[in-house]
Design a protein around this motif. Structure first.
Motif, short mmCIF file in Angstrom:
data_model
loop_
_atom_site.label_atom_id
_atom_site.label_comp_id
_atom_site.label_asym_id
_atom_site.label_seq_id
_atom_site.Cartn_x
_atom_site.Cartn_y
_atom_site.Cartn_z
N MET A 5 -0.90 13.55 -0.61
CA MET A 5 -0.47 12.18 -0.89
C MET A 5 0.99 11.97 -0.49
O MET A 5 1.36 10.89 -0.03
N ALA A 6 1.81 12.99 -0.66
CA ALA A 6 3.22 12.88 -0.25
C ALA A 6 3.31 12.74 1.27
O ALA A 6 4.11 11.94 1.78
N LEU A 7 2.50 13.50 2.00
CA LEU A 7 2.48 13.35 3.46
C LEU A 7 2.02 11.95 3.86
O LEU A 7 2.56 11.33 4.78
N GLY A 8 1.02 11.45 3.15
CA GLY A 8 0.55 10.09 3.41
C GLY A 8 1.61 9.06 3.09
O GLY A 8 1.74 8.04 3.80
N ALA A 9 2.39 9.30 2.05
CA ALA A 9 3.45 8.36 1.69
C ALA A 9 4.55 8.36 2.75
O ALA A 9 5.12 7.31 3.07
N THR A 41 3.87 5.87 -5.42
CA THR A 41 3.83 5.97 -6.88
C THR A 41 2.76 6.96 -7.32
O THR A 41 3.00 7.81 -8.20
N ILE A 42 1.58 6.86 -6.74
CA ILE A 42 0.50 7.79 -7.08
C ILE A 42 0.90 9.22 -6.72
O ILE A 42 0.64 10.17 -7.48
N PHE A 76 3.23 10.54 -9.43
CA PHE A 76 2.55 10.92 -10.67
C PHE A 76 1.69 12.17 -10.48
O PHE A 76 1.56 12.99 -11.39
N LEU A 77 1.08 12.32 -9.30
CA LEU A 77 0.32 13.54 -9.03
C LEU A 77 1.23 14.76 -8.99
O LEU A 77 0.85 15.85 -9.43
N ALA A 78 2.44 14.58 -8.47
CA ALA A 78 3.39 15.70 -8.44
C ALA A 78 3.83 16.05 -9.86
O ALA A 78 4.04 17.24 -10.17
N LEU A 79 3.96 15.07 -10.74
CA LEU A 79 4.33 15.35 -12.13
C LEU A 79 3.24 16.14 -12.85
O LEU A 79 3.54 17.01 -13.68
N THR A 80 2.00 15.84 -12.55
CA THR A 80 0.89 16.54 -13.21
C THR A 80 0.59 17.88 -12.57
O THR A 80 -0.17 18.67 -13.14
N GLY A 81 1.14 18.15 -11.41
CA GLY A 81 0.90 19.42 -10.73
C GLY A 81 -0.46 19.49 -10.04
O GLY A 81 -1.01 20.58 -9.82
N SER A 82 -0.97 18.35 -9.64
CA SER A 82 -2.27 18.30 -8.98
C SER A 82 -2.17 18.79 -7.55
O SER A 82 -1.12 18.70 -6.91
N TRP A 83 -3.28 19.30 -7.04
CA TRP A 83 -3.30 19.76 -5.66
C TRP A 83 -3.24 18.59 -4.67
O TRP A 83 -2.93 18.77 -3.50
N VAL A 92 0.84 -1.21 0.00
CA VAL A 92 0.00 0.00 0.00
C VAL A 92 0.87 1.25 0.00
O VAL A 92 0.59 2.23 -0.71
N THR A 93 1.95 1.24 0.76
CA THR A 93 2.84 2.40 0.82
C THR A 93 3.51 2.66 -0.52
O THR A 93 3.62 3.81 -0.96
N LEU A 94 3.97 1.60 -1.18
CA LEU A 94 4.59 1.78 -2.50
C LEU A 94 3.58 2.29 -3.52
O LEU A 94 3.91 3.15 -4.35
#
Length: 145
Positions: free
Chosen positions: A68-72, A52-53, A56-63, A46-48
């Motif tokens: 998600m990074a904090l959750g990771a 990964t998500i 990819f969200l950081a690449l797209t510039g999503s809010w 789940v962590t991996l």
């Protein structure tokens, strides 16, 4: 032609059944260790996925990238705890149930030495009190003790 030609080359298999039990290469893990290992694998998976998500969200510039990074990061901490839990559970199980007492050659030689020392001490006690040499006796002046 031989009589085995009609069986499609399965003459050697005739005596064997469909299911052949093979011995395991390694012993099965104890239940508590296996449970913690399964738990750790699920947490790491789940962590991996979350990391990964998040990437990819950081690449797209999503809010959603920052939450998600904090959750990771939190998932990484929990996954580390899960892996340590497997290690601690395994060590605990081995200490409680897994060690078969088989003295090594080093332990055997030390026990032998201890037995010999105890035997010598018993023999010395049975012999009675030893004579104590005097340093101020009549022969002390001649250098004899």
């Amino acid at each position: 032609m031989s009589s085995d030609a009609g069986d499609g080359g399965r003459a050697g298999v005739r005596g064997r059944g469909l299911w052949v039990e093979e011995p395991a290469r390694r012993r099965r893990m104890p239940d508590p260790v296996r449970a913690s290992a399964v738990r750790a694998v699920l947490i790491v998976a789940v962590t991996l996925t979350q990391a990964t998500i998040s990437f990819f969200l950081a690449l797209t510039g999503s809010w959603l990238a920052f939450p998600m990074a904090l959750g990771a990061v939190a998932g990484t901490i929990v996954a580390t705890w899960g892996v340590l839990d497997v290690w601690i559970t395994r060590q605990t199980w081995n200490q409680r149930y897994g060690v078969l007492s088989a003295p090594s050659s080093t332990a055997r030689s030390r026990r032998r030495e201890a037995r010999q020392a105890a035997r010598a001490a018993r023999a010395a006690r049975k012999a009675g009190p030893a004579r104590i040499p005097r340093e101020d006796g009549p022969l002390a002046a001649f250098g004899r003790r």
